[in-house]
Each structure stands twice: as C-alpha cells, then as structure tokens.
Design a protein around this motif. Sequence first.
Motif, PDB file in Angstrom:
ATOM      1  N   HIS A  43       0.856  -1.191   0.000  1.00 31.22           N
ATOM      2  CA  HIS A  43       0.000   0.000   0.000  1.00 31.22           C
ATOM      3  C   HIS A  43       0.896   1.246   0.000  1.00 31.22           C
ATOM      4  O   HIS A  43       2.133   1.138  -0.035  1.00 31.22           O
ATOM      5  CB  HIS A  43      -0.890  -0.013   1.241  1.00 31.22           C
ATOM      6  N   HIS A  44       0.274   2.423   0.049  1.00 30.58           N
ATOM      7  CA  HIS A  44       1.038   3.667  -0.016  1.00 30.58           C
ATOM      8  C   HIS A  44       1.043   4.452   1.301  1.00 30.58           C
ATOM      9  O   HIS A  44       1.274   5.666   1.294  1.00 30.58           O
ATOM     10  CB  HIS A  44       0.502   4.553  -1.156  1.00 30.58           C
ATOM     11  N   ILE A  45       0.803   3.777   2.412  1.00 29.28           N
ATOM     12  CA  ILE A  45       0.931   4.419   3.720  1.00 29.28           C
ATOM     13  C   ILE A  45       2.358   4.171   4.214  1.00 29.28           C
ATOM     14  O   ILE A  45       2.765   3.020   4.381  1.00 29.28           O
ATOM     15  CB  ILE A  45      -0.076   3.866   4.744  1.00 29.28           C
ATOM     16  N   SER A  46       3.118   5.228   4.438  1.00 31.87           N
ATOM     17  CA  SER A  46       4.537   5.055   4.753  1.00 31.87           C
ATOM     18  C   SER A  46       4.766   4.677   6.209  1.00 31.87           C
ATOM     19  O   SER A  46       3.947   4.957   7.086  1.00 31.87           O
ATOM     20  CB  SER A  46       5.312   6.348   4.441  1.00 31.87           C
ATOM     21  N   ARG A  47       5.903   4.066   6.457  1.00 32.96           N
ATOM     22  CA  ARG A  47       6.297   3.730   7.827  1.00 32.96           C
ATOM     23  C   ARG A  47       6.453   4.996   8.659  1.00 32.96           C
ATOM     24  O   ARG A  47       6.099   5.021   9.839  1.00 32.96           O
ATOM     25  CB  ARG A  47       7.611   2.948   7.805  1.00 32.96           C
ATOM     26  N   ASP A  48       6.955   6.079   8.048  1.00 34.72           N
ATOM     27  CA  ASP A  48       7.101   7.346   8.766  1.00 34.72           C
ATOM     28  C   ASP A  48       5.755   7.877   9.239  1.00 34.72           C
ATOM     29  O   ASP A  48       5.634   8.416  10.342  1.00 34.72           O
ATOM     30  CB  ASP A  48       7.782   8.392   7.878  1.00 34.72           C
ATOM     31  N   ASP A  49       4.713   7.755   8.387  1.00 34.57           N
ATOM     32  CA  ASP A  49       3.371   8.197   8.785  1.00 34.57           C
ATOM     33  C   ASP A  49       2.914   7.449  10.037  1.00 34.57           C
ATOM     34  O   ASP A  49       2.401   8.057  10.991  1.00 34.57           O
ATOM     35  CB  ASP A  49       2.364   7.942   7.655  1.00 34.57           C
ATOM     36  N   ILE A  50       3.089   6.147  10.021  1.00 34.32           N
ATOM     37  CA  ILE A  50       2.650   5.322  11.152  1.00 34.32           C
ATOM     38  C   ILE A  50       3.435   5.671  12.410  1.00 34.32           C
ATOM     39  O   ILE A  50       2.871   5.794  13.507  1.00 34.32           O
ATOM     40  CB  ILE A  50       2.806   3.825  10.814  1.00 34.32           C
ATOM     41  N   GLN A  51       4.738   5.849  12.278  1.00 32.03           N
ATOM     42  CA  GLN A  51       5.566   6.165  13.435  1.00 32.03           C
ATOM     43  C   GLN A  51       5.198   7.523  14.027  1.00 32.03           C
ATOM     44  O   GLN A  51       5.181   7.690  15.256  1.00 32.03           O
ATOM     45  CB  GLN A  51       7.045   6.125  13.048  1.00 32.03           C
ATOM     46  N   THR A  52       4.890   8.504  13.164  1.00 34.67           N
ATOM     47  CA  THR A  52       4.498   9.831  13.647  1.00 34.67           C
ATOM     48  C   THR A  52       3.191   9.761  14.415  1.00 34.67           C
ATOM     49  O   THR A  52       3.064  10.334  15.519  1.00 34.67           O
ATOM     50  CB  THR A  52       4.359  10.806  12.468  1.00 34.67           C
ATOM     51  N   ILE A  53       2.201   9.067  13.865  1.00 37.41           N
ATOM     52  CA  ILE A  53       0.904   8.921  14.536  1.00 37.41           C
ATOM     53  C   ILE A  53       1.067   8.179  15.862  1.00 37.41           C
ATOM     54  O   ILE A  53       0.497   8.555  16.894  1.00 37.41           O
ATOM     55  CB  ILE A  53      -0.091   8.174  13.625  1.00 37.41           C
ATOM     56  N   THR A  54       1.860   7.112  15.849  1.00 39.98           N
ATOM     57  CA  THR A  54       2.069   6.314  17.059  1.00 39.98           C
ATOM     58  C   THR A  54       2.734   7.143  18.150  1.00 39.98           C
ATOM     59  O   THR A  54       2.334   7.104  19.325  1.00 39.98           O
ATOM     60  CB  THR A  54       2.919   5.072  16.750  1.00 39.98           C
ATOM     61  N   SER A  55       3.757   7.898  17.783  1.00 44.02           N
ATOM     62  CA  SER A  55       4.478   8.717  18.755  1.00 44.02           C
ATOM     63  C   SER A  55       3.571   9.773  19.378  1.00 44.02           C
ATOM     64  O   SER A  55       3.557   9.956  20.608  1.00 44.02           O
ATOM     65  CB  SER A  55       5.673   9.385  18.069  1.00 44.02           C
ATOM     66  N   LEU A  56       2.795  10.469  18.546  1.00 44.31           N
ATOM     67  CA  LEU A  56       1.864  11.472  19.065  1.00 44.31           C
ATOM     68  C   LEU A  56       0.813  10.829  19.968  1.00 44.31           C
ATOM     69  O   LEU A  56       0.443  11.383  21.013  1.00 44.31           O
ATOM     70  CB  LEU A  56       1.182  12.205  17.905  1.00 44.31           C
ATOM     71  N   SER A  57       0.329   9.671  19.565  1.00 45.45           N
ATOM     72  CA  SER A  57      -0.700   8.976  20.345  1.00 45.45           C
ATOM     73  C   SER A  57      -0.173   8.593  21.716  1.00 45.45           C
ATOM     74  O   SER A  57      -0.867   8.755  22.732  1.00 45.45           O
ATOM     75  CB  SER A  57      -1.188   7.728  19.600  1.00 45.45           C
ATOM     76  N   ARG A  58       1.037   8.084  21.775  1.00 44.99           N
ATOM     77  CA  ARG A  58       1.610   7.710  23.066  1.00 44.99           C
ATOM     78  C   ARG A  58       1.766   8.937  23.964  1.00 44.99           C
ATOM     79  O   ARG A  58       1.539   8.870  25.184  1.00 44.99           O
ATOM     80  CB  ARG A  58       2.953   7.008  22.873  1.00 44.99           C
TER      81      ARG A  58
END
Length: 314
Positions: A43-58
């Motif tokens: 897919h076209h969702i990048s690992r950086d996108d996921i890491q940014t969302i995860t970090s903010l969520s934590r």
Amino acid sequence: MQEYIPIIDISDIYQNNKSKHIELAKKVDYACRHSGFFCITGHHISRDDIQTITSLSRRFFDLSMLEKQTISILNNQIYRGYSSHELEQLDHKNSVDYKEMFDMGYPLGKDHPEVQRNEPFRGPNQHPEALLPGWTEVFEAHYQKMTELARVLFRIIALGLDLKEDFFNSMFFESLSTFRVIHYPALPEQHNRVVCGAHTDYGILTILYQDHVGGLQVRSKKDQWIDVPPVQDGFVVNIGDMMAMWTNDRYKSTSHRVLNIGQDRISMPFFTEPHPSQLIQCLPYCSDMQNPPKYEPVTCRDWLLKRFKTAYSK
C-alpha cells in the motif's frame, strides 16, 4: 494462519494492468468469502506516517486523566474524542474491555446543514491541539490518507463482486468513516486477559494497523481462536457487518477479540462507513431464488446508532 488470513500484496492495483487487477481481486474475494480477514502489503501508507501517529498517540495517552478528559467523548453526541478505560464494552455478556481510545471522523463545520440539524455522528472533531500542538494537522492528514487506501480496497472488492470498479467510492462522500487509536495498558499481572471482547465490526471494512506486540485473535469456522500476528508495514483488513449485509453473507463479518499479553500496545483501526443516508441492501448478484436477501434494508446512520448505543450503554 496464513491460509486462513492470507497476506496479499496489493501493489498491482496501482499499476495500469487490468489482468493483474482481476487476479488481485480474486485473491481478496476468496479471503472475504473464506474468513473475512486478510493482511495487505504494498500500500502507499509510509512507515514514517505510522511512526508519527504512534508517537503522538503515546504522548496523548501519557497525559493525566484530567487533561485527556478535556476532550471526552461524553462532551458530545457524535462519539468523537477520548474514551476512558471500560467506557466502551463490546461484549456485554462479559464486560471485559479495558482500553482507552481516541476517535475522529470526517470533519464538518458547525455551519454544515447536517450539523445544524443535530444529525447523529455529524460535527467537528475534538482534537487535543491545546495539549499537543501540531496534532490536528497530522491526524487530519492521516485520515485522508486512510480514506484513499480505503478507496483502493473498494476498487479491488468491487471487481471481485463483478461490479463497476468505482461502485462503492461514490457512496463515501462526507462519509462516517472513523479513525481510532486504541491504547491497551500492559497489565503484567493479568496475562491473557481479554481486554477487547469478542465482537464483529459495525461498518464496511476495517483497516487496522497493530504494533509489534500482537494480541489480536480471530474466531475460526471451527470455533477456535486464531492469533493474527503483526505483519511489518502491513495492515489487517476485515469485513464488517454492513458489508456482510450488502453481500447477503457472501462476505463474512467475523468475530474477533484482543488479549493482554503483558505489554503496552497501540492499535489503530480505520473503520470505513459510507454517507449516513446510504441504504445498505442486498447488492446485485448476491441473491437469487435459492438465496433470497437475508436482511432488511437499513441506512448506515440507523445501523451505527443501534450498535453504538449498545456498546456505550451502562
């Protein structure tokens, strides 16, 4: 596990090759018929996108309860914002859920006609921008990226159902799709406790990112619980109730749950749901004289209201 919940590379859908699109659609169609679950890569969702969302969520979940409650889901009637532990219960026979969550949806301004009419689920998001500057821009952008991924999956599914490739996408204008971030605390003394009760999802498709910890289980046709291990850079996709109703149970809305395995866990589902007025009724080619429609037509709005009221009832 991989046979029951296959890993499917969807990268071919981004190429201009119709035969490969059809081949991909057949793989997805088989998974939707067989288990209602599959994993996607390519897919076209990048690992950086996921890491940014995860970090903010934590960072958000690490805030004090008093701070998180400033955007409590109880502040409004549209089920957006923060939900504390044990507020949502998906298995009322057992009431076992123990998780905290942040929910957001398609943003509608206060001047939008549906908001003016106080229609269910319609309104602006509650973001913790005052507590975490930059949050709103990141999360609203991610919501749009997940919406585009959903549109890609709907193209594949439409082909598998012998429908026009854009059949579903026109139904998702100002949709009720919800992006949720779930935090499951570690609970080291309660290993294998069910922290999200057995349930089926309400909507059309769920596109789930789960971190490396794991804990998700799917109920098999033999009534056994099967682990769904995380796939690096992948998403778990599963059929929801409305797609099962749309396809007359050709596609399976399968029960699943989450176990605590002693580690802090982040899970991020994107629940795809159409416009609230969209009628969910048996699709072409999904019924015949021997297999008549099983479900009464219902609007997306009415179905979701029914399910949400049950989940959040005391």
